[in-house]
Scaffold this motif. Structure first.
Motif, PDB file in Angstrom:
ATOM      1  N   GLY A   1     -16.717  -1.597   8.348  1.00 23.68           N
ATOM      2  CA  GLY A   1     -16.340  -0.451   7.528  1.00 23.68           C
ATOM      3  C   GLY A   1     -15.412  -0.769   6.378  1.00 23.68           C
ATOM      4  O   GLY A   1     -15.396  -1.888   5.834  1.00 23.68           O
ATOM      5  N   ALA A   2     -14.579   0.229   6.046  1.00 22.38           N
ATOM      6  CA  ALA A   2     -13.751   0.152   4.842  1.00 22.38           C
ATOM      7  C   ALA A   2     -12.673  -0.931   4.933  1.00 22.38           C
ATOM      8  O   ALA A   2     -12.147  -1.381   3.907  1.00 22.38           O
ATOM      9  CB  ALA A   2     -13.097   1.513   4.599  1.00 22.38           C
ATOM     10  N   ALA A   3     -12.363  -1.372   6.153  1.00 25.55           N
ATOM     11  CA  ALA A   3     -11.307  -2.383   6.330  1.00 25.55           C
ATOM     12  C   ALA A   3     -11.623  -3.678   5.581  1.00 25.55           C
ATOM     13  O   ALA A   3     -10.720  -4.450   5.262  1.00 25.55           O
ATOM     14  CB  ALA A   3     -11.128  -2.676   7.817  1.00 25.55           C
ATOM     15  N   ILE A   4     -12.898  -3.900   5.260  1.00 28.09           N
ATOM     16  CA  ILE A   4     -13.291  -5.154   4.618  1.00 28.09           C
ATOM     17  C   ILE A   4     -12.551  -5.352   3.286  1.00 28.09           C
ATOM     18  O   ILE A   4     -12.295  -6.477   2.864  1.00 28.09           O
ATOM     19  CB  ILE A   4     -14.835  -5.230   4.407  1.00 28.09           C
ATOM     20  N   SER A   5     -12.170  -4.246   2.648  1.00 25.33           N
ATOM     21  CA  SER A   5     -11.535  -4.389   1.329  1.00 25.33           C
ATOM     22  C   SER A   5     -10.086  -4.888   1.425  1.00 25.33           C
ATOM     23  O   SER A   5      -9.416  -5.028   0.414  1.00 25.33           O
ATOM     24  CB  SER A   5     -11.610  -3.079   0.542  1.00 25.33           C
ATOM     25  N   ALA A   6      -9.603  -5.175   2.632  1.00 29.79           N
ATOM     26  CA  ALA A   6      -8.268  -5.775   2.764  1.00 29.79           C
ATOM     27  C   ALA A   6      -8.377  -7.299   2.937  1.00 29.79           C
ATOM     28  O   ALA A   6      -7.365  -7.979   3.098  1.00 29.79           O
ATOM     29  CB  ALA A   6      -7.556  -5.172   3.965  1.00 29.79           C
ATOM     30  N   TYR A   7      -9.594  -7.833   2.868  1.00 26.14           N
ATOM     31  CA  TYR A   7      -9.822  -9.253   3.188  1.00 26.14           C
ATOM     32  C   TYR A   7     -10.357 -10.020   1.993  1.00 26.14           C
ATOM     33  O   TYR A   7     -10.860  -9.433   1.039  1.00 26.14           O
ATOM     34  CB  TYR A   7     -10.872  -9.367   4.300  1.00 26.14           C
ATOM     35  N   GLY A   8     -10.298 -11.363   2.114  1.00 30.47           N
ATOM     36  CA  GLY A   8     -11.152 -12.201   1.298  1.00 30.47           C
ATOM     37  C   GLY A   8     -12.519 -12.128   1.951  1.00 30.47           C
ATOM     38  O   GLY A   8     -12.623 -12.212   3.179  1.00 30.47           O
ATOM     39  N   VAL A   9     -13.582 -11.935   1.174  1.00 36.17           N
ATOM     40  CA  VAL A   9     -14.911 -11.719   1.762  1.00 36.17           C
ATOM     41  C   VAL A   9     -15.864 -12.796   1.240  1.00 36.17           C
ATOM     42  O   VAL A   9     -15.880 -13.094   0.040  1.00 36.17           O
ATOM     43  CB  VAL A   9     -15.450 -10.310   1.427  1.00 36.17           C
TER      44      VAL A   9
ATOM     45  N   GLY B   1     -27.298 -21.889  11.520  1.00 35.36           N
ATOM     46  CA  GLY B   1     -27.070 -22.106  12.944  1.00 35.36           C
ATOM     47  C   GLY B   1     -25.946 -21.222  13.446  1.00 35.36           C
ATOM     48  O   GLY B   1     -25.492 -20.295  12.766  1.00 35.36           O
ATOM     49  N   ASP B   2     -25.486 -21.572  14.639  1.00 31.92           N
ATOM     50  CA  ASP B   2     -24.554 -20.728  15.357  1.00 31.92           C
ATOM     51  C   ASP B   2     -23.173 -20.697  14.685  1.00 31.92           C
ATOM     52  O   ASP B   2     -22.529 -21.730  14.578  1.00 31.92           O
ATOM     53  CB  ASP B   2     -24.440 -21.274  16.790  1.00 31.92           C
ATOM     54  N   ARG B   3     -22.761 -19.529  14.204  1.00 31.88           N
ATOM     55  CA  ARG B   3     -21.402 -19.295  13.718  1.00 31.88           C
ATOM     56  C   ARG B   3     -21.015 -20.041  12.445  1.00 31.88           C
ATOM     57  O   ARG B   3     -19.861 -20.083  12.065  1.00 31.88           O
ATOM     58  CB  ARG B   3     -20.380 -19.647  14.824  1.00 31.88           C
ATOM     59  N   LEU B   4     -21.967 -20.698  11.811  1.00 35.30           N
ATOM     60  CA  LEU B   4     -21.651 -21.486  10.614  1.00 35.30           C
ATOM     61  C   LEU B   4     -22.329 -20.891   9.391  1.00 35.30           C
ATOM     62  O   LEU B   4     -23.486 -20.483   9.453  1.00 35.30           O
ATOM     63  CB  LEU B   4     -22.181 -22.905  10.786  1.00 35.30           C
ATOM     64  N   TYR B   5     -21.613 -20.867   8.281  1.00 33.98           N
ATOM     65  CA  TYR B   5     -22.174 -20.380   7.023  1.00 33.98           C
ATOM     66  C   TYR B   5     -21.851 -21.390   5.936  1.00 33.98           C
ATOM     67  O   TYR B   5     -20.747 -21.919   5.883  1.00 33.98           O
ATOM     68  CB  TYR B   5     -21.543 -19.028   6.633  1.00 33.98           C
ATOM     69  N   LEU B   6     -22.817 -21.619   5.075  1.00 30.82           N
ATOM     70  CA  LEU B   6     -22.563 -22.427   3.885  1.00 30.82           C
ATOM     71  C   LEU B   6     -22.145 -21.451   2.799  1.00 30.82           C
ATOM     72  O   LEU B   6     -22.907 -20.555   2.421  1.00 30.82           O
ATOM     73  CB  LEU B   6     -23.844 -23.173   3.496  1.00 30.82           C
ATOM     74  N   LEU B   7     -20.928 -21.589   2.326  1.00 34.86           N
ATOM     75  CA  LEU B   7     -20.392 -20.618   1.372  1.00 34.86           C
ATOM     76  C   LEU B   7     -21.048 -20.746   0.007  1.00 34.86           C
ATOM     77  O   LEU B   7     -21.197 -21.861  -0.496  1.00 34.86           O
ATOM     78  CB  LEU B   7     -18.890 -20.865   1.196  1.00 34.86           C
ATOM     79  N   ASP B   8     -21.403 -19.601  -0.593  1.00 32.09           N
ATOM     80  CA  ASP B   8     -21.762 -19.681  -2.002  1.00 32.09           C
ATOM     81  C   ASP B   8     -20.924 -18.728  -2.847  1.00 32.09           C
ATOM     82  O   ASP B   8     -21.092 -18.633  -4.049  1.00 32.09           O
ATOM     83  CB  ASP B   8     -23.275 -19.512  -2.227  1.00 32.09           C
ATOM     84  N   GLY B   9     -19.984 -18.058  -2.232  1.00 38.27           N
ATOM     85  CA  GLY B   9     -19.066 -17.219  -3.003  1.00 38.27           C
ATOM     86  C   GLY B   9     -17.987 -16.655  -2.103  1.00 38.27           C
ATOM     87  O   GLY B   9     -18.155 -16.585  -0.883  1.00 38.27           O
ATOM     88  N   ILE B  10     -16.859 -16.282  -2.712  1.00 42.20           N
ATOM     89  CA  ILE B  10     -15.768 -15.669  -1.948  1.00 42.20           C
ATOM     90  C   ILE B  10     -14.973 -14.804  -2.921  1.00 42.20           C
ATOM     91  O   ILE B  10     -14.743 -15.200  -4.073  1.00 42.20           O
ATOM     92  CB  ILE B  10     -14.903 -16.762  -1.278  1.00 42.20           C
ATOM     93  N   VAL B  11     -14.597 -13.616  -2.484  1.00 47.74           N
ATOM     94  CA  VAL B  11     -13.892 -12.709  -3.387  1.00 47.74           C
ATOM     95  C   VAL B  11     -12.750 -12.036  -2.623  1.00 47.74           C
ATOM     96  O   VAL B  11     -12.895 -11.700  -1.449  1.00 47.74           O
ATOM     97  CB  VAL B  11     -14.885 -11.697  -4.019  1.00 47.74           C
ATOM     98  N   GLU B  12     -11.603 -11.894  -3.283  1.00 49.14           N
ATOM     99  CA  GLU B  12     -10.413 -11.333  -2.627  1.00 49.14           C
ATOM    100  C   GLU B  12     -10.386  -9.818  -2.745  1.00 49.14           C
ATOM    101  O   GLU B  12     -10.533  -9.269  -3.831  1.00 49.14           O
ATOM    102  CB  GLU B  12      -9.145 -11.952  -3.262  1.00 49.14           C
TER     103      GLU B  12
END
Ligand code: UTP
Length: 316
Positions: A188-196, A203-214
């Protein structure tokens, strides 16, 4: 898991095992930024950092140091602010206290006091003269890191689990040789308090990052995966921290440097096993106290009885 918000996987988006010798150096050092204002906890944080607030009987910063030790880290670097003394005193030898405890035969308490810093672990303190943001705090310690990977732990994120979150991340770092950021699903709305993050699940629990926004607006959040306060960085992050301009909230944002880093080299997000308590918020700190209190050998049973028999009745 709902991953519809992530871009579809492309063949070039595969995780690589990095081969640079720098990236595969052993993880020995951790930075603990403890120079924030902690304004959400005023007046408790007027003269002492929020990282000294206790969960049951240990300050938050000690949980974080223990986590670092569990991941094999031996050099602790604290980036302190105005109220630095409380932290330095906590990890210092307390001659008078130890003498008193010894004299009165309180051996168990003496061991607790002496065991705050395990043998072979060193603590260094460096001052962030102005709270200009997390990115600025990490950069302040650059000269103490040199050309090797390092961890960053935000002690106000308390992560409770069997195998510590940082140890889980260190395993990924040791295998892939790249920077790793910890993430968890936020609804929900709580996401806007995080870096996303945005990225491709691998695979399991791993992501290759292609972007991040605060702290994006909810409608702009690229996914429901929020960054939590554990990172392992390659030393290349410093070159991006040096180039930072003030970002969200006018602060020098670590997130912006990660965005630049991932354009240069592979960065992984790892969804750790464990429960995270946001102890930078009043409710999070209370929850941590109750849940860890219930597991505490000394008070757990009594707390359970109190919550069930007395508190629960009042809430009916
Ligand atoms: P927060 O975003 O929680 O900020 O910092 P804060 O100032 O501590 O708390 P509030 O919002 O005023 O209540 C996240 C982490 O980064 C550190 C903090 O100590 C905390 O561990 N930090 C933040 C610094 O060391 N320096 C800074 O300039 C900012």
């Amino acid at each position: 898991r709902d991953l519809h918000s992530f871009p579809t996987r492309r063949s070039s988006d595969l995780l690589q095992v990095m081969t640079s010798s720098t990236n595969h150096k052993i993880l020995r050092k951790a930075i603990f930024p403890v120079a924030g204002l902690g304004s959400r906890f005023l007046p408790a944080t007027k003269a002492s950092p929020k990282e000294m607030m206790p969960v049951v009987d240990k300050p938050l910063i000690q949980y974080a140091v223990e986590e670092a030790v569990s991941a094999g880290i031996t050099e602790m670097i604290f980036v302190t602010g105005r109220a630095k003394r409380a932290i330095a005193d906590h990890f210092d030898k307390a001659y008078e206290l130890e003498h008193q405890l010894e004299k009165s035969g309180k051996r168990e308490l003496l061991e607790i006091a002496q065991g705050v810093v395990p043998k072979g672990v060193s603590c260094t303190y460096i001052r962030q003269t102005e709270a200009l943001g997390l990115g600025h705090a990490v950069l302040t310690a650059a000269h103490l890191i040199g050309d090797e990977p390092f961890a960053v732990l935000l002690a106000d994120d308390l992560i409770h689990c069997e195998v510590s979150a940082l140890k889980q991340m260190a395993e990924q770092h040791n295998f892939y040789g790249s920077s790793v950021v910890a993430v968890q699903q936020v609804s929900g709305a709580a996401i806007s308090a995080y870096g996303v993050i945005s990225g491709v699940q691998q695979g399991d629990r791993l992501y290759l990052l292609d972007g991040i926004v605060e702290k994006p607006k909810v409608k702009d959040a690229p996914s429901d995966m929020g960054v939590t306060g554990r990172y392992i960085f390659s030393p290349q992050i410093f070159e991006h921290l040096r180039a930072l301009k003030p970002g969200a909230g006018g602060e020098y944002q670590l997130t912006d440097a990660i965005q630049m880093l991932l354009m240069q080299e592979q960065v992984i997000a790892y969804e750790f096993h464990g429960t995270r308590y946001d102890c930078g918020s009043k409710l999070g700190l209370l929850r941590a106290n109750i849940e860890l209190g219930l597991e505490h050998p000394e008070i757990g049973n009594e707390l359970r009885v109190f919550l069930k028999n007395e508190l629960f009745q009042k809430l009916q």
